[in-house]
Scaffold this motif. Sequence first.
Motif, short mmCIF file in Angstrom:
data_model
loop_
_atom_site.label_atom_id
_atom_site.label_comp_id
_atom_site.label_asym_id
_atom_site.label_seq_id
_atom_site.Cartn_x
_atom_site.Cartn_y
_atom_site.Cartn_z
N ASN A 90 0.84 -1.19 0.00
CA ASN A 90 0.00 0.00 0.00
C ASN A 90 0.87 1.25 0.00
O ASN A 90 2.03 1.20 0.41
CB ASN A 90 -0.92 0.03 1.22
CG ASN A 90 -2.02 -1.01 1.18
OD1 ASN A 90 -2.28 -1.69 2.17
ND2 ASN A 90 -2.68 -1.15 0.05
N THR A 185 -11.63 -6.17 -10.62
CA THR A 185 -11.38 -4.91 -9.93
C THR A 185 -12.70 -4.18 -9.75
O THR A 185 -13.64 -4.34 -10.54
CB THR A 185 -10.40 -4.02 -10.71
OG1 THR A 185 -10.98 -3.64 -11.97
CG2 THR A 185 -9.07 -4.74 -10.94
N GLN A 187 -12.95 -0.63 -8.91
CA GLN A 187 -12.62 0.78 -8.78
C GLN A 187 -13.85 1.67 -8.97
O GLN A 187 -14.00 2.69 -8.30
CB GLN A 187 -11.55 1.16 -9.80
CG GLN A 187 -11.13 2.62 -9.74
CD GLN A 187 -10.24 3.02 -10.89
OE1 GLN A 187 -10.06 2.28 -11.84
NE2 GLN A 187 -9.67 4.21 -10.82
N SER A 221 -14.82 2.87 -3.22
CA SER A 221 -13.42 2.63 -2.88
C SER A 221 -12.61 3.90 -3.00
O SER A 221 -12.60 4.55 -4.04
CB SER A 221 -12.83 1.55 -3.79
OG SER A 221 -11.50 1.26 -3.42
N SER A 224 -8.96 1.26 -4.51
CA SER A 224 -9.67 0.28 -5.32
C SER A 224 -9.81 -0.98 -4.48
O SER A 224 -9.18 -1.11 -3.42
CB SER A 224 -8.91 -0.04 -6.61
OG SER A 224 -9.72 -0.79 -7.50
N HIS A 225 -10.67 -1.87 -4.91
CA HIS A 225 -10.76 -3.21 -4.35
C HIS A 225 -10.39 -4.18 -5.47
O HIS A 225 -10.93 -4.10 -6.57
CB HIS A 225 -12.18 -3.52 -3.85
CG HIS A 225 -12.54 -2.83 -2.57
ND1 HIS A 225 -12.63 -1.47 -2.44
CD2 HIS A 225 -12.85 -3.34 -1.35
CE1 HIS A 225 -12.98 -1.16 -1.19
NE2 HIS A 225 -13.12 -2.29 -0.52
N TRP A 226 -9.45 -5.10 -5.18
CA TRP A 226 -8.99 -6.05 -6.18
C TRP A 226 -9.20 -7.48 -5.69
O TRP A 226 -8.91 -7.80 -4.54
CB TRP A 226 -7.48 -5.90 -6.44
CG TRP A 226 -7.04 -4.59 -7.02
CD1 TRP A 226 -7.80 -3.65 -7.63
CD2 TRP A 226 -5.69 -4.10 -7.05
NE1 TRP A 226 -7.02 -2.60 -8.03
CE2 TRP A 226 -5.73 -2.84 -7.69
CE3 TRP A 226 -4.47 -4.59 -6.59
CZ2 TRP A 226 -4.57 -2.08 -7.88
CZ3 TRP A 226 -3.32 -3.84 -6.78
CH2 TRP A 226 -3.38 -2.58 -7.43
N SER A 243 -7.15 -4.18 -0.62
CA SER A 243 -7.74 -2.84 -0.60
C SER A 243 -6.99 -1.97 0.39
O SER A 243 -6.10 -2.44 1.12
CB SER A 243 -9.23 -2.89 -0.23
OG SER A 243 -9.42 -3.40 1.09
N HIS A 244 -7.37 -0.71 0.44
CA HIS A 244 -6.77 0.26 1.37
C HIS A 244 -7.83 1.33 1.65
O HIS A 244 -7.79 2.42 1.08
CB HIS A 244 -5.50 0.87 0.78
CG HIS A 244 -4.79 1.82 1.68
ND1 HIS A 244 -3.77 2.65 1.24
CD2 HIS A 244 -4.94 2.09 3.00
CE1 HIS A 244 -3.33 3.38 2.25
NE2 HIS A 244 -4.03 3.06 3.32
N GLU A 264 -16.28 0.44 3.04
CA GLU A 264 -15.21 -0.18 2.24
C GLU A 264 -14.83 -1.53 2.83
O GLU A 264 -14.52 -2.48 2.09
CB GLU A 264 -13.99 0.74 2.18
CG GLU A 264 -14.16 1.95 1.29
CD GLU A 264 -12.83 2.61 0.95
OE1 GLU A 264 -12.03 1.98 0.23
OE2 GLU A 264 -12.59 3.73 1.44
N TRP A 268 -15.90 -6.28 1.46
CA TRP A 268 -15.31 -7.61 1.48
C TRP A 268 -16.14 -8.57 2.34
O TRP A 268 -16.26 -9.76 2.00
CB TRP A 268 -13.88 -7.57 2.00
CG TRP A 268 -12.86 -7.01 1.07
CD1 TRP A 268 -11.82 -6.18 1.40
CD2 TRP A 268 -12.71 -7.25 -0.34
NE1 TRP A 268 -11.06 -5.89 0.29
CE2 TRP A 268 -11.58 -6.53 -0.78
CE3 TRP A 268 -13.43 -8.00 -1.27
CZ2 TRP A 268 -11.16 -6.54 -2.12
CZ3 TRP A 268 -13.02 -8.01 -2.60
CH2 TRP A 268 -11.90 -7.29 -3.01
#
Length: 419
Positions: A90, A185, A187, A221, A224-226, A243-244, A264, A268
Amino acid sequence: MTAVPRRVASTATLVLAASALVAMPASGAVSPSVPQPPGAHEVRFATFNTALERPEQGALAEELATPDSEQARNVAEIIQHVRPDVLLVNEFDYDEEGAGPRRFQDNYLSVGQNGAEPIEYPYVYTAPVNTGVASGVDLNGDGESVTEPGAPGYAEDAFGYGLFPGQYGMVVYSRYPILTSQVRTFQNFRWSDMPDAMLPTDPGTGEPYYSEEALEVLRLSSKSHWDLPIDTGRGRPVHLLASHPTPPAFDGPEKRNVARNHDEIRFWADYVRPRAGSYVYDDAGVRGGLAPGSRFVIAGDLNADPNDGDGHPEAVAQLLEHRDVVDVRPSSQGGRGAAGRQDGANGGHEGAPELDSADFADDPGPGNLRVDYVLPSRSLPARGSGVFWPTVDDPLFRLTGDYPFPSSDHRLVWVDVVR
């Protein structure tokens, strides 16, 4: 798409039962911070907020073009000591050419730092993030929409706070193939498309904080979420869910960042629960969450402590108490020592300091917190875990230290799982 070793490209392109045990650093002294290698049938997953973001676009890639960055050398040495098989980084600025990730591998990870053994990652994934991407609407409530990078208020009106597109980005390094054709992804997923989203309201009026125009475009996000399927050689891939989320701070009485951080993380929690993620759609328009029975590891700087700090009290509990997730509670003696040595806000914390993964300001400030996580699914038995946080008498303390930090204010967190 087939994997291409050591190549980095743009969106969705593949580029390039104990905690810490004893090892021997370059100084010749014994360091209890360095873990033994994972077992023959184990994979070490790790997350590390490296704080390598820079204030100008392209500055990080330019800095990494030479082997002279002291911070990058220290970050690389930490990675070389822990030697994760799959690593989420990150706060690593995104660039479309992939120069930054490639140069970090070639000039830092592939070079032994202070006698540590070099480490090679044949597979590297990076993609665009929302930080610093102009939203085109007024998100900070000041009455105007700022779309010119560098102009006052630009970062606050971006989809995620950032001075330029890609600041505070993410990179994944892996020793195992990343199944790029199966990557998802998220995003562009809109916050308002999450059922019962915790959208902020003005506490004075009870009205929505964001305008209808803003909610039409605002993405969930902040980066982003991957979902990256990793082929660990056992038939079924392990999905790295990276993610972050935004920090639950830097907002006003409406607590918009607290709410966004919560949701966020909730993304998940819903994504891995059968049927709960049916509302989800990815950037290719494919709907639905993770297939039932899939193996996964949720990783990243989630910016949420289960007991302390400014986040929503239930934010990270959505994962830590999830029926399909296991929290193996990676720990370190360095974290415990830092909390006692620095005191301040740490003296009033409820959480166990050995679980902390970030060294934040103590007075004023939230103190040290547990915000970085590696959370495997119940179908992935864990065999070891740790937080790389050396104690003051450890010869590797020089890599983490106290403020100003020689590497990052976050610590690398790792978990070994049976593959």
